[in-house]
Scaffold this motif. Structure first.
Motif, PDB file in Angstrom:
ATOM      1  N   ILE A  85       0.859  -1.183   0.000  1.00 24.05           N
ATOM      2  CA  ILE A  85       0.000   0.000   0.000  1.00 24.05           C
ATOM      3  C   ILE A  85       0.895   1.233   0.000  1.00 24.05           C
ATOM      4  CG2 ILE A  85      -1.795   1.270   1.245  1.00 24.05           C
ATOM      5  CD1 ILE A  85      -2.711  -1.375   2.423  1.00 24.05           C
ATOM      6  N   LYS A  86       0.594   2.119  -0.911  1.00 25.60           N
ATOM      7  CA  LYS A  86       1.394   3.329  -1.061  1.00 25.60           C
ATOM      8  C   LYS A  86       1.149   4.282   0.093  1.00 25.60           C
ATOM      9  CE  LYS A  86       2.372   7.042  -4.371  1.00 25.60           C
ATOM     10  NZ  LYS A  86       2.049   7.588  -5.706  1.00 25.60           N
ATOM     11  N   ASP A  91       6.278   4.453  -1.978  1.00 23.48           N
ATOM     12  CA  ASP A  91       5.386   3.587  -2.740  1.00 23.48           C
ATOM     13  C   ASP A  91       5.042   2.302  -1.986  1.00 23.48           C
ATOM     14  OD1 ASP A  91       5.315   5.373  -4.824  1.00 23.48           O
ATOM     15  OD2 ASP A  91       6.914   4.392  -5.956  1.00 23.48           O
ATOM     16  N   ARG A  92       5.905   1.884  -1.088  1.00 24.98           N
ATOM     17  CA  ARG A  92       5.669   0.665  -0.318  1.00 24.98           C
ATOM     18  C   ARG A  92       5.781   0.969   1.171  1.00 24.98           C
ATOM     19  NH1 ARG A  92       8.627  -4.348  -3.592  1.00 24.98           N
ATOM     20  NH2 ARG A  92       7.382  -4.159  -5.493  1.00 24.98           N
ATOM     21  N   ARG A  93       4.958   1.892   1.591  1.00 29.35           N
ATOM     22  CA  ARG A  93       4.989   2.310   2.985  1.00 29.35           C
ATOM     23  C   ARG A  93       4.391   1.235   3.902  1.00 29.35           C
ATOM     24  NH1 ARG A  93       6.966   4.875   7.384  1.00 29.35           N
ATOM     25  NH2 ARG A  93       5.320   5.657   8.759  1.00 29.35           N
ATOM     26  N   TYR A  94       3.353   0.557   3.428  1.00 31.93           N
ATOM     27  CA  TYR A  94       2.650  -0.436   4.243  1.00 31.93           C
ATOM     28  C   TYR A  94       2.547  -1.775   3.499  1.00 31.93           C
ATOM     29  CZ  TYR A  94       0.987   4.117   5.891  1.00 31.93           C
ATOM     30  OH  TYR A  94       0.911   5.422   6.299  1.00 31.93           O
ATOM     31  N   ILE A  95       2.417  -2.817   4.302  1.00 37.49           N
ATOM     32  CA  ILE A  95       1.972  -4.121   3.802  1.00 37.49           C
ATOM     33  C   ILE A  95       0.667  -4.439   4.532  1.00 37.49           C
ATOM     34  CG2 ILE A  95       2.399  -6.604   3.767  1.00 37.49           C
ATOM     35  CD1 ILE A  95       5.337  -6.077   3.427  1.00 37.49           C
ATOM     36  N   GLN A 211       9.162   2.385  14.518  1.00 33.27           N
ATOM     37  CA  GLN A 211       9.637   2.305  13.129  1.00 33.27           C
ATOM     38  C   GLN A 211      10.849   3.202  12.929  1.00 33.27           C
ATOM     39  OE1 GLN A 211       8.572   0.252  10.887  1.00 33.27           O
ATOM     40  NE2 GLN A 211       9.438   1.053   8.973  1.00 33.27           N
ATOM     41  N   GLY A 212      10.810   4.364  13.521  1.00 30.73           N
ATOM     42  CA  GLY A 212      11.954   5.280  13.432  1.00 30.73           C
ATOM     43  C   GLY A 212      12.315   5.590  12.006  1.00 30.73           C
ATOM     44  N   THR A 213      13.589   5.425  11.693  1.00 33.00           N
ATOM     45  CA  THR A 213      14.093   5.748  10.352  1.00 33.00           C
ATOM     46  C   THR A 213      14.190   4.526   9.448  1.00 33.00           C
ATOM     47  OG1 THR A 213      16.372   5.506  11.138  1.00 33.00           O
ATOM     48  CG2 THR A 213      15.399   7.716  11.237  1.00 33.00           C
ATOM     49  N   HIS A 214      13.690   3.398   9.902  1.00 33.65           N
ATOM     50  CA  HIS A 214      13.742   2.195   9.069  1.00 33.65           C
ATOM     51  C   HIS A 214      12.887   2.397   7.813  1.00 33.65           C
ATOM     52  CE1 HIS A 214      15.973  -0.242  11.900  1.00 33.65           C
ATOM     53  NE2 HIS A 214      15.124   0.080  12.871  1.00 33.65           N
ATOM     54  N   THR A 215      13.410   1.945   6.702  1.00 33.24           N
ATOM     55  CA  THR A 215      12.694   2.078   5.426  1.00 33.24           C
ATOM     56  C   THR A 215      11.868   0.850   5.086  1.00 33.24           C
ATOM     57  OG1 THR A 215      14.641   1.250   4.233  1.00 33.24           O
ATOM     58  CG2 THR A 215      14.451   3.641   4.515  1.00 33.24           C
ATOM     59  N   SER A 216      11.910  -0.117   5.936  1.00 31.38           N
ATOM     60  CA  SER A 216      11.113  -1.322   5.672  1.00 31.38           C
ATOM     61  C   SER A 216       9.636  -1.016   5.847  1.00 31.38           C
ATOM     62  CB  SER A 216      11.534  -2.439   6.629  1.00 31.38           C
ATOM     63  OG  SER A 216      11.404  -2.021   7.973  1.00 31.38           O
ATOM     64  N   ASP A 236      -2.745   6.785   9.260  1.00 30.42           N
ATOM     65  CA  ASP A 236      -1.305   7.081   9.239  1.00 30.42           C
ATOM     66  C   ASP A 236      -0.921   7.871   7.981  1.00 30.42           C
ATOM     67  OD1 ASP A 236       1.272   6.410  10.731  1.00 30.42           O
ATOM     68  OD2 ASP A 236       1.780   5.776   8.685  1.00 30.42           O
ATOM     69  N   TYR A 237      -1.587   7.564   6.886  1.00 26.66           N
ATOM     70  CA  TYR A 237      -1.344   8.301   5.634  1.00 26.66           C
ATOM     71  C   TYR A 237      -1.684   9.784   5.810  1.00 26.66           C
ATOM     72  CZ  TYR A 237      -1.551   9.348   0.607  1.00 26.66           C
ATOM     73  OH  TYR A 237      -1.356   9.884  -0.641  1.00 26.66           O
ATOM     74  N   ILE A 238      -2.833  10.058   6.434  1.00 28.88           N
ATOM     75  CA  ILE A 238      -3.243  11.448   6.655  1.00 28.88           C
ATOM     76  C   ILE A 238      -2.277  12.136   7.616  1.00 28.88           C
ATOM     77  CG2 ILE A 238      -5.060  12.895   7.628  1.00 28.88           C
ATOM     78  CD1 ILE A 238      -7.074  10.851   6.563  1.00 28.88           C
ATOM     79  N   HIS A 239      -1.824  11.405   8.627  1.00 30.84           N
ATOM     80  CA  HIS A 239      -0.833  11.982   9.544  1.00 30.84           C
ATOM     81  C   HIS A 239       0.425  12.402   8.787  1.00 30.84           C
ATOM     82  CE1 HIS A 239       2.752  11.643  12.145  1.00 30.84           C
ATOM     83  NE2 HIS A 239       1.982  12.231  13.051  1.00 30.84           N
ATOM     84  N   ASP A 240       0.892  11.541   7.903  1.00 33.23           N
ATOM     85  CA  ASP A 240       2.085  11.884   7.122  1.00 33.23           C
ATOM     86  C   ASP A 240       1.835  13.097   6.234  1.00 33.23           C
ATOM     87  OD1 ASP A 240       3.418   9.844   8.311  1.00 33.23           O
ATOM     88  OD2 ASP A 240       3.394   8.491   6.588  1.00 33.23           O
ATOM     89  N   LEU A 241       0.632  13.208   5.692  1.00 33.37           N
ATOM     90  CA  LEU A 241       0.308  14.376   4.873  1.00 33.37           C
ATOM     91  C   LEU A 241       0.347  15.650   5.708  1.00 33.37           C
ATOM     92  CD1 LEU A 241      -2.630  13.206   2.568  1.00 33.37           C
ATOM     93  CD2 LEU A 241      -0.264  13.673   1.926  1.00 33.37           C
ATOM     94  N   LEU A 242      -0.210  15.580   6.913  1.00 32.07           N
ATOM     95  CA  LEU A 242      -0.196  16.754   7.784  1.00 32.07           C
ATOM     96  C   LEU A 242       1.223  17.128   8.173  1.00 32.07           C
ATOM     97  CD1 LEU A 242      -3.239  15.967  10.129  1.00 32.07           C
ATOM     98  CD2 LEU A 242      -3.127  17.644   8.276  1.00 32.07           C
ATOM     99  N   VAL A 243       2.031  16.132   8.480  1.00 36.61           N
ATOM    100  CA  VAL A 243       3.427  16.412   8.837  1.00 36.61           C
ATOM    101  C   VAL A 243       4.172  16.992   7.646  1.00 36.61           C
ATOM    102  CG1 VAL A 243       5.619  15.362   9.512  1.00 36.61           C
ATOM    103  CG2 VAL A 243       3.511  14.688  10.658  1.00 36.61           C
ATOM    104  N   THR A 244       3.919  16.408   6.481  1.00 40.86           N
ATOM    105  CA  THR A 244       4.568  16.925   5.277  1.00 40.86           C
ATOM    106  C   THR A 244       4.145  18.361   5.020  1.00 40.86           C
ATOM    107  OG1 THR A 244       4.596  14.701   4.341  1.00 40.86           O
ATOM    108  CG2 THR A 244       4.929  16.537   2.818  1.00 40.86           C
TER     109      THR A 244
END
Length: 447
Positions: A85-86, A91-95, A211-216, A236-244
């Motif tokens: 899931i993007k 592009d591969r933030r979630y499984i 998760q920290g800085t891990h890219t997995s 979590d996607y919306i949280h990242d948008l707000l942070v961005t």
């Protein structure tokens, strides 16, 4: 961020009918998107894979499914009911995965090991409403459990609140051990929503910190891997948008601050330069100033310039005048070809001697300068045996000889002697007004 309060107010007062309309619109757009992108679920519908799906009607898309490449035995295949899931930044933030079955627990750990998963979010209980919702894929606390070639050990288990269980796990495969954290949310009933949002938001905050800085990818699963899993991914996607957006807005704030600092620094520098320019120059005290000695040599200051060759009518007045010529380095005297300067000789200036003709009491004022093309033996000045020039009678001066001027001594207007059109440029230079004294030979009158 100033729009957030009004947005929250709008969300709290949303009419349920409006929500239904928007939900139906999203479903319609999803169907159109699936058709336009050509999304298919053929792999999950294969006969050998049907038993690996918890629900027959919930299958991963072929275009986004997780393909298992880690083979631990000859019976392993590449299929698992899980999808990438993007995210807002990857592009591969979630499984997003279904809860593993007893027959797919090994595949579940194959996926975790292959993608080096560090955080697992479990949004269901093992048993809900008397039905098995997820197979237990971890071990009891301080114990180990084997899942195929993988050995899982639970180092510890904590309960920060009544909604959450946190487990610290280690997994070993081929003598290599990795650590990961599992967050199990207990208060989310199937086909329903939590009674409050604070518990879910706290769960996500803890998961992001782990998760920290891990890219997995962040592994999120529930029972089917679509309902609760999708909600957590969306939050979590919306949280990242707000942070961005916050970071994007911070860039403008920081750049504005840098401009203000630069302008302030430039202004201070400008004012400092202006202050320096406005300061009066420091005067040197008179006592410390060394005066230069006065020069008595007038040869570099005064000169007699020949007059222009223009005929003038004869006027009564003095008839005799002589002008001394400078002596050359060889000892002989010569007349210059163009102009005659007193200081050409390099020594003290030599001035003419004027002798009156008729009236002893009259003082002649002007001299008759030698012509520029004068040759020895010609004209009114003739050389004598001792090399000096002698005076000739005024009667021998013809009116056709325009190289000489004769002025009357009866001139009374002394202020207009050197005016243009009067006597031309062959004018006696007046006594200077400066600190220098005139030479002794300035004008010697012989009576």
């Amino acid at each position: 961020m100033e729009l957030l309060p009004s947005l929250l107010s709008t969300l709290r007062t949303v009419d349920p009918e409006t929500v239904d309309q928007e939900y139906n619109a999203v479903r319609s757009q999803t169907s159109l998107l699936k058709r336009d992108l050509g999304l298919t679920t053929e792999t999950g519908a294969l006969k050998e894979n049907i038993k690996k799906n918890r629900y027959k009607d919930i299958l991963p898309y072929d275009q986004s499914r997780v393909v298992l490449s880690l083979m631990t035995s000859d019976s392993d295949h590449d299929y698992i009911n899980a999808s990438f899931i993007k995210g807002a930044s990857s592009d591969r933030r979630y499984i997003g995965s279904q809860g593993p079955l007893s027959s797919t627990v090994t595949d579940f750990w194959r996926m975790i090991w292959q993608h080096d998963v560090k955080v697992i979010v479990m949004a269901c209980r093992e048993i809900e409403m008397g039905k098995k919702k997820c197979e237990c894929y971890w071990s009891p606390v301080h114990q180990s459990a084997a899942f195929g070639p993988f050995t899982v050990y639970t180092q510890g288990e904590t309960r920060p609140n009544e909604d959450l269980v946190v487990r610290a796990l280690t997994v070993t495969y081929q003598q290599v051990t990795r650590s990961l954290v599992q967050y199990q949310f207990l208060s989310w009933p199937d086909h329903d929503v939590p009674y409050e949002a604070a518990g879910v938001l706290d769960l996500l905050e803890r998961a992001r910190n782990s998760q920290g800085t891990h890219t997995s990818p962040l592994l999120i699963h529930c029972s089917a891997g679509c309902g609760r899993t999708g909600v957590i991914c969306a939050l979590d996607y919306i949280h990242d948008l707000l942070v961005t957006k916050d970071q994007y807005q911070f860039i403008f704030t920081a750049v504005t601050f840098m401009f203000e600092q630069a302008l302030q620094s430039s202004s201070q520098q400008l004012y400092s330069n202006l202050s320096e320019l406005k300061k009066k120059p420091t005067r040197t005290p008179a006592s410390s100033t060394k005066r230069q000695p006065q020069q008595t040599d007038m040869s570099d200051t005064y000169a007699v310039v020949n007059k222009p060759k223009q005929p003038h009518p004869p006027q009564p007045g003095p008839a005799y005048a002589t002008v001394a010529t400078p002596r050359t380095n060889s000892g002989s005297r010569s007349l210059p070809a163009s102009h005659h300067y007193d200081n050409d000789s390099g020594g003290a200036p030599i001035y003419s001697t004027v002798r009156p003709r008729a009236k002893p009491s009259a003082t002649p004022i002007y001299d008759i300068a030698a012509p520029t093309n004068q040759r020895q033996g010609e004209g009114p000045l003739a050389p004598s045996n001792n090399g000096e020039y002698q005076l000739l009678p005024a009667e021998r001066l013809s009116q056709a000889d325009d190289d000489y001027e004769d002025f009357s001594s009866s001139v009374t207007d002394m202020t207009n002697l050197c005016s243009p059109g009067g006597i031309g440029f062959n004018c006696r230079i007046q006594k200077p007004r400066g600190p220098r004294d005139p030479p002794a030979e300035w004008s010697r009158l012989e009576r």
